[in-house]
Design a protein around this motif. Structure first.
Motif, PDB file in Angstrom:
ATOM      1  N   VAL A 209       0.821  -1.212   0.000  1.00 32.93           N
ATOM      2  CA  VAL A 209       0.000   0.000   0.000  1.00 32.93           C
ATOM      3  C   VAL A 209       0.859   1.268   0.000  1.00 32.93           C
ATOM      4  CG1 VAL A 209      -0.301  -0.113   2.532  1.00 32.93           C
ATOM      5  CG2 VAL A 209      -1.937   1.162   1.131  1.00 32.93           C
ATOM      6  N   VAL A 210       1.947   1.293   0.767  1.00 27.72           N
ATOM      7  CA  VAL A 210       2.823   2.470   0.778  1.00 27.72           C
ATOM      8  C   VAL A 210       3.648   2.523  -0.510  1.00 27.72           C
ATOM      9  CG1 VAL A 210       4.683   3.673   1.991  1.00 27.72           C
ATOM     10  CG2 VAL A 210       2.896   2.506   3.294  1.00 27.72           C
ATOM     11  N   GLU A 211       4.105   1.365  -0.975  1.00 27.09           N
ATOM     12  CA  GLU A 211       4.870   1.320  -2.224  1.00 27.09           C
ATOM     13  C   GLU A 211       4.065   1.882  -3.393  1.00 27.09           C
ATOM     14  OE1 GLU A 211       4.824  -0.328  -5.852  1.00 27.09           O
ATOM     15  OE2 GLU A 211       4.957  -2.203  -4.730  1.00 27.09           O
ATOM     16  N   VAL A 212       2.769   1.555  -3.446  1.00 25.72           N
ATOM     17  CA  VAL A 212       1.912   2.085  -4.510  1.00 25.72           C
ATOM     18  C   VAL A 212       1.883   3.609  -4.456  1.00 25.72           C
ATOM     19  CG1 VAL A 212      -0.481   2.201  -5.331  1.00 25.72           C
ATOM     20  CG2 VAL A 212       0.524  -0.010  -4.742  1.00 25.72           C
ATOM     21  N   ALA A 213       1.837   4.157  -3.252  1.00 29.27           N
ATOM     22  CA  ALA A 213       1.849   5.619  -3.111  1.00 29.27           C
ATOM     23  C   ALA A 213       3.169   6.210  -3.565  1.00 29.27           C
ATOM     24  CB  ALA A 213       1.578   6.000  -1.655  1.00 29.27           C
ATOM     25  N   LEU A 214       4.287   5.542  -3.257  1.00 27.59           N
ATOM     26  CA  LEU A 214       5.596   6.041  -3.690  1.00 27.59           C
ATOM     27  C   LEU A 214       5.734   5.969  -5.204  1.00 27.59           C
ATOM     28  CD1 LEU A 214       8.118   7.054  -2.004  1.00 27.59           C
ATOM     29  CD2 LEU A 214       6.245   6.073  -0.686  1.00 27.59           C
ATOM     30  N   GLY A 257      -9.555   0.769  -0.349  1.00 29.39           N
ATOM     31  CA  GLY A 257      -9.446   0.647   1.099  1.00 29.39           C
ATOM     32  C   GLY A 257      -8.112   1.045   1.675  1.00 29.39           C
ATOM     33  N   GLY A 258      -7.174   1.475   0.822  1.00 27.02           N
ATOM     34  CA  GLY A 258      -5.839   1.822   1.291  1.00 27.02           C
ATOM     35  C   GLY A 258      -5.760   3.262   1.790  1.00 27.02           C
ATOM     36  N   ARG A 259      -5.153   3.418   2.942  1.00 28.33           N
ATOM     37  CA  ARG A 259      -4.939   4.756   3.521  1.00 28.33           C
ATOM     38  C   ARG A 259      -3.451   4.909   3.802  1.00 28.33           C
ATOM     39  NH1 ARG A 259      -8.316   5.062   8.337  1.00 28.33           N
ATOM     40  NH2 ARG A 259      -9.868   6.288   7.212  1.00 28.33           N
ATOM     41  N   VAL A 260      -2.833   5.977   3.273  1.00 28.80           N
ATOM     42  CA  VAL A 260      -1.398   6.187   3.411  1.00 28.80           C
ATOM     43  C   VAL A 260      -1.123   7.548   4.019  1.00 28.80           C
ATOM     44  CG1 VAL A 260       0.735   6.566   2.092  1.00 28.80           C
ATOM     45  CG2 VAL A 260      -0.725   4.615   1.561  1.00 28.80           C
TER      46      VAL A 260
END
Length: 342
Positions: A209-214, A257-260
């Motif tokens: 989930v964090v990798e997708v944001a990066l 559903g992902g929250r970063v």
């Protein structure tokens, strides 16, 4: 188009990270995975040359604990991953995967990102053609992806580990390619196999989930040196026996559903990411991922790249102390899909 915050003349974001070896940092985690194989539900085999193959969902059952450990390995030992029950009064989903890292660019893009394409023809395998994307620390030994030149990072270690998201063990021709490109002796390589439809595979994909944001931050053209901390959570769905549905569930977990929460250096970047990073900016947003994928004839490259992002982002600025928020969770879509309701 890249934003005005792109800084092409700046030093690569990982130019100062040469002292950190993602393969060395992950080695104790790999050892733990192998030593605790029976408890974790994974199976260990070796090639004739001594390469370690960890089956975490092909013939072996795997487990959530195995998936959590594999996700930490994927992050090069630079991330914390855990499963926890939802503590909210009206939970998005009963079980959540939590991720955090104080080295988000190296952990997520320099290691975890599934960017190494590995394939073999049926002639090379003597049977069925093979394809998988490789993720994890060994990518930084091979540096086959242009991304590593942008990051300014290359690992140097005599051991390596690569995670393959595929439903069968890799053929020897693929193993030989990894060994050659990484410059490793056969007995210094570990390959971990995690099909998406397996329990461990589901966990390790949702833990991106964090990798997708990066990755989306990189796509937006934002200077990656801006990002100094990253954490996030996403619901852990049950695996689906069908490969397309399993892929759909893991993507939906992040897209809806992902929250970063990211911490960045400057206020302008925090505002931009809060506005532009969420998945809801995509033209394809709003339908289950399996439906979107099917509608494009199973061609990932036809899907709007802006879709691959967390549902909601919180971005804190070290410059101003302010936190900006964008996007929203869609519990109704997830529960309708995963509970079997229409």
């Amino acid at each position: 188009m890249p934003s005005s915050n792109a800084t092409p003349d700046a030093s690569p974001p990982l130019a100062g990270a040469a002292a950190l070896s993602v393969n060395a940092l992950s080695a104790p985690l790999v050892e733990r995975l192998v030593d605790a194989a029976a408890r974790l539900g994974v199976a260990i085999t070796h090639t004739q040359g001594g390469t370690v193959l960890v089956d975490a969902g092909v013939a072996a059952a795997g487990s959530i604990d195995a998936g959590v450990l594999i996700a930490r390995i994927c992050m090069g030992g630079l991330g914390r991953v855990a499963m926890r029950p939802s503590l909210e009064a009206a939970p998005l989903w009963p079980s959540m995967i939590e991720v955090r890292t104080s080295a988000p660019v190296l952990a997520c893009l320099g290691s975890q990102y599934a960017g190494w394409s590995l394939s073999a023809t049926k002639e090379q395998t003597g049977g069925k053609k093979f394809f998988s994307l490789g993720s994890g620390p060994a990518r930084a030994l091979s540096v086959k992806e242009p991304l590593f030149a942008e990051l300014g990072y290359r690992d140097a270690h005599d051991r390596g580990v690569l995670v393959l998201e595929v439903d069968r063990l890799p053929p020897q021709v693929v193993i030989d390619k990894v060994l050659h490109d990484c410059g490793l002796a056969p007995d210094r390589l570990t390959l971990v196999i995690t099909p998406t439809h397996s329990v461990a595979g589901t966990v390790q994909v949702v833990a991106r989930v964090v990798e997708v944001a990066l990755h989306k931050t990189h796509v937006l053209g934002v200077d990656l040196g801006e990002v100094v901390e990253g954490s996030g959570s996403a619901p852990l769905p049950p695996p689906a026996p069908d490969g397309i549905q399993a892929m759909g569930r893991t993507n939906d977990a992040i897209l809806y559903g992902g929250r970063v929460h990211l911490t960045v250096r400057h206020d302008a970047v925090a505002k931009q990411l809060a506005a532009e990073l969420p998945a809801s900016n995509s033209r394809d947003y709003g339908r289950p991922f399996a439906d979107i994928f099917t509608s494009f004839n199973y061609d990932f490259y036809q899907i709007d790249p802006a879709l691959f992002a967390p549902a909601q982002v919180w971005v804190s600025s070290l410059e101003s102390g302010a936190t900006y928020r964008g996007g929203a969770l869609d519990a109704a879509l997830l529960q309708a899909q995963w509970s079997g309701q229409s």
